[in-house]
Design a protein around this motif. Structure first.
Motif, PDB file in Angstrom:
ATOM      1  N   GLY A 151     -14.882 -13.277   5.955  1.00 49.32           N
ATOM      2  CA  GLY A 151     -14.728 -12.684   5.854  1.00 49.32           C
ATOM      3  C   GLY A 151     -14.012 -11.716   5.109  1.00 49.32           C
ATOM      4  O   GLY A 151     -13.610 -11.989   4.391  1.00 49.32           O
ATOM      5  N   PRO A 152     -14.035 -10.433   4.870  1.00 49.19           N
ATOM      6  CA  PRO A 152     -13.642  -9.346   3.804  1.00 49.19           C
ATOM      7  C   PRO A 152     -12.121 -10.120   4.420  1.00 49.19           C
ATOM      8  O   PRO A 152     -11.114  -9.644   5.706  1.00 49.19           O
ATOM      9  CB  PRO A 152     -13.068  -7.961   4.709  1.00 49.19           C
ATOM     10  CG  PRO A 152     -14.869  -7.923   4.853  1.00 49.19           C
ATOM     11  CD  PRO A 152     -14.613  -9.185   5.452  1.00 49.19           C
ATOM     12  N   GLN A 153     -11.213  -9.580   2.883  1.00 51.18           N
ATOM     13  CA  GLN A 153      -9.669  -9.938   2.939  1.00 51.18           C
ATOM     14  C   GLN A 153      -8.863  -8.931   2.697  1.00 51.18           C
ATOM     15  O   GLN A 153      -9.160  -8.017   1.576  1.00 51.18           O
ATOM     16  CB  GLN A 153      -9.427 -10.759   2.122  1.00 51.18           C
ATOM     17  CG  GLN A 153      -7.337 -11.340   2.196  1.00 51.18           C
ATOM     18  CD  GLN A 153      -7.199 -12.366   0.793  1.00 51.18           C
ATOM     19  OE1 GLN A 153      -8.165 -12.730   0.225  1.00 51.18           O
ATOM     20  NE2 GLN A 153      -6.049 -12.822   1.495  1.00 51.18           N
ATOM     21  N   TYR A 154      -8.336  -8.287   3.144  1.00 57.17           N
ATOM     22  CA  TYR A 154      -7.587  -7.189   2.986  1.00 57.17           C
ATOM     23  C   TYR A 154      -6.531  -6.841   1.860  1.00 57.17           C
ATOM     24  O   TYR A 154      -5.896  -7.647   1.728  1.00 57.17           O
ATOM     25  CB  TYR A 154      -6.552  -6.272   4.061  1.00 57.17           C
ATOM     26  CG  TYR A 154      -5.416  -5.164   3.951  1.00 57.17           C
ATOM     27  CD1 TYR A 154      -4.233  -5.594   3.624  1.00 57.17           C
ATOM     28  CD2 TYR A 154      -5.962  -3.894   3.976  1.00 57.17           C
ATOM     29  CE1 TYR A 154      -3.226  -4.587   3.100  1.00 57.17           C
ATOM     30  CE2 TYR A 154      -5.001  -3.357   3.068  1.00 57.17           C
ATOM     31  CZ  TYR A 154      -3.803  -3.381   3.057  1.00 57.17           C
ATOM     32  OH  TYR A 154      -2.877  -2.365   2.630  1.00 57.17           O
ATOM     33  N   ILE A 155      -6.478  -6.468   1.086  1.00 57.97           N
ATOM     34  CA  ILE A 155      -5.704  -6.839  -0.155  1.00 57.97           C
ATOM     35  C   ILE A 155      -4.750  -5.505   0.200  1.00 57.97           C
ATOM     36  O   ILE A 155      -2.884  -5.790  -0.586  1.00 57.97           O
ATOM     37  CB  ILE A 155      -6.615  -6.360  -2.039  1.00 57.97           C
ATOM     38  CG1 ILE A 155      -8.066  -7.105  -1.712  1.00 57.97           C
ATOM     39  CG2 ILE A 155      -5.365  -6.566  -2.786  1.00 57.97           C
ATOM     40  CD1 ILE A 155      -8.083  -6.764  -3.240  1.00 57.97           C
ATOM     41  N   ILE A 156      -5.200  -4.442  -0.636  1.00 54.00           N
ATOM     42  CA  ILE A 156      -3.924  -2.767  -0.540  1.00 54.00           C
ATOM     43  C   ILE A 156      -4.619  -2.127  -0.107  1.00 54.00           C
ATOM     44  O   ILE A 156      -5.490  -1.598  -0.077  1.00 54.00           O
ATOM     45  CB  ILE A 156      -3.548  -2.973  -2.160  1.00 54.00           C
ATOM     46  CG1 ILE A 156      -2.115  -2.333  -2.046  1.00 54.00           C
ATOM     47  CG2 ILE A 156      -4.879  -1.973  -3.199  1.00 54.00           C
ATOM     48  CD1 ILE A 156      -1.728  -2.561  -3.541  1.00 54.00           C
ATOM     49  N   HIS A 157      -3.462  -0.561   0.157  1.00 57.36           N
ATOM     50  CA  HIS A 157      -3.644   0.553   0.501  1.00 57.36           C
ATOM     51  C   HIS A 157      -2.880   1.896  -0.020  1.00 57.36           C
ATOM     52  O   HIS A 157      -1.361   1.422  -0.310  1.00 57.36           O
ATOM     53  CB  HIS A 157      -4.623   0.625   2.350  1.00 57.36           C
ATOM     54  CG  HIS A 157      -3.329   1.203   2.915  1.00 57.36           C
ATOM     55  ND1 HIS A 157      -2.619   0.094   3.368  1.00 57.36           N
ATOM     56  CD2 HIS A 157      -2.811   1.765   3.791  1.00 57.36           C
ATOM     57  CE1 HIS A 157      -2.023   0.309   4.470  1.00 57.36           C
ATOM     58  NE2 HIS A 157      -2.568   1.740   4.518  1.00 57.36           N
ATOM     59  N   GLY A 158      -3.683   2.995   0.413  1.00 54.28           N
ATOM     60  CA  GLY A 158      -2.460   3.613  -0.402  1.00 54.28           C
ATOM     61  C   GLY A 158      -3.059   5.417   0.100  1.00 54.28           C
ATOM     62  O   GLY A 158      -4.614   5.376  -0.062  1.00 54.28           O
ATOM     63  N   LEU A 159      -2.581   6.778  -0.047  1.00 52.50           N
ATOM     64  CA  LEU A 159      -2.636   7.977  -0.085  1.00 52.50           C
ATOM     65  C   LEU A 159      -3.102   8.544  -1.656  1.00 52.50           C
ATOM     66  O   LEU A 159      -4.375   8.698  -2.050  1.00 52.50           O
ATOM     67  CB  LEU A 159      -1.702   8.278   1.168  1.00 52.50           C
ATOM     68  CG  LEU A 159      -2.050  10.153   1.046  1.00 52.50           C
ATOM     69  CD1 LEU A 159      -3.646   9.953   1.704  1.00 52.50           C
ATOM     70  CD2 LEU A 159      -1.536  10.571   2.555  1.00 52.50           C
ATOM     71  N   LYS A 160      -1.629   8.737  -1.841  1.00 57.44           N
ATOM     72  CA  LYS A 160      -1.959  10.015  -3.146  1.00 57.44           C
ATOM     73  C   LYS A 160      -0.611   8.755  -4.425  1.00 57.44           C
ATOM     74  O   LYS A 160      -0.910   9.087  -5.130  1.00 57.44           O
ATOM     75  CB  LYS A 160      -1.142  10.518  -3.273  1.00 57.44           C
ATOM     76  CG  LYS A 160      -0.163  11.168  -2.496  1.00 57.44           C
ATOM     77  CD  LYS A 160       0.279  12.453  -1.947  1.00 57.44           C
ATOM     78  CE  LYS A 160       1.528  13.014  -1.052  1.00 57.44           C
ATOM     79  NZ  LYS A 160       1.696  14.399  -0.865  1.00 57.44           N
ATOM     80  N   ASN A 161       0.721   7.938  -3.151  1.00 57.27           N
ATOM     81  CA  ASN A 161       0.955   7.034  -4.588  1.00 57.27           C
ATOM     82  C   ASN A 161       0.447   5.721  -5.427  1.00 57.27           C
ATOM     83  O   ASN A 161      -0.145   5.606  -3.935  1.00 57.27           O
ATOM     84  CB  ASN A 161       2.811   7.042  -4.159  1.00 57.27           C
ATOM     85  CG  ASN A 161       3.459   8.238  -3.556  1.00 57.27           C
ATOM     86  OD1 ASN A 161       3.161   9.599  -4.335  1.00 57.27           O
ATOM     87  ND2 ASN A 161       3.563   8.516  -2.297  1.00 57.27           N
TER      88      ASN A 161
END
Lengths: 109, 117
Positions: free
Chosen positions: A43-53
């Motif tokens: 299954g997919p593994q979450y790495i990272i996320h962001g909005l604008k920074n």
């Protein structure tokens, strides 16, 4: 949700930084950029996320351009275990996410 | 944290059999769970969105009577493929989402590979 464009495949030498680009020119103001990876038959593994920074965690760094139309995922010291398909997705997690074909990253010894 | 367990990991069965797949959030309460299907060399396709205690919302083209989804608790959702046929053979993956702000990431199970003979 906005669509993303990623290169089909990339290669990286073990121990070097892997920089994976993503274009999301139609991203709207309240949409986040998420990165996942999928190792074969898992299954997919979450790495990272962001909005604008820019964001950094123990796995990777995420660099988002000022106009938010593109981003780059950086794996600072790629290992063989980082070989996977990397997906860049924009949207809100409590709404439907549209998955593309991602970038197949091969880390070579 | 944020571990999602999916069971079984692999199923091989005869055509016409019904198959149940379980998706559990082990260390958090999942207000929303998602079910995806992935065919070889293709990307993930969302099948349905499931909120605890309510009926699932199915994507266009997904038969709700064939793919039964139950989300009876905050830690468990099940997908039942009824009267499965060879064309239902695929990789089924669930994900779970906590409540709170809309930017929280989905966390995925390891998938179930379904093979219908």
């Amino acid at each position: 949700d906005a669509k993303t464009t990623q290169p089909t495949s990339m290669d990286c030498a073990e121990g070097r930084a892997a920089n994976l680009p993503c274009n999301h020119s139609t991203i709207s103001g309240n949409e986040y950029v998420y990165w996942y990876r999928q190792i074969h038959s898992q299954g997919p593994q979450y790495i990272i996320h962001g909005l604008k920074n820019n964001e950094t965690n123990e796995m990777a760094s995420l660099i988002i351009t000022e106009d938010r139309k593109s981003s780059t995922l950086i794996l600072p010291h790629a290992t063989l275990r980082d070989t996977a398909v990397y997906y860049c997705i924009v949207g809100a997690q409590n709404r439907k996410l549209i998955w593309g074909l991602g970038t197949s990253l091969a880390v070579n010894p | 944290g944020a571990v999602v367990s999916q069971h079984p990991s692999r199923v091989i069965c005869k055509s016409g059999t019904s198959v149940k797949i379980e998706c559990r959030s082990l260390d958090f309460q999942a207000t929303t769970m998602f079910w995806y299907r992935q065919f070889p060399k293709q990307s993930l396709m969302l099948m349905a969105t499931s909120n605890e205690g309510s009926k699932a919302t199915y994507e266009q083209g997904v038969e709700k009577d064939k793919f039964l989804i139950n989300h009876a608790s905050l830690t468990l959702s099940t997908l039942t493929v009824t009267s499965a046929h060879p064309e239902d053979s695929s990789f089924y993956i669930c994900s779970a989402l906590t409540g709170g702000s809309g930017n929280q990431p989905q966390h995925f199970g390891d998938g179930t590979r379904l093979s219908i003979l």
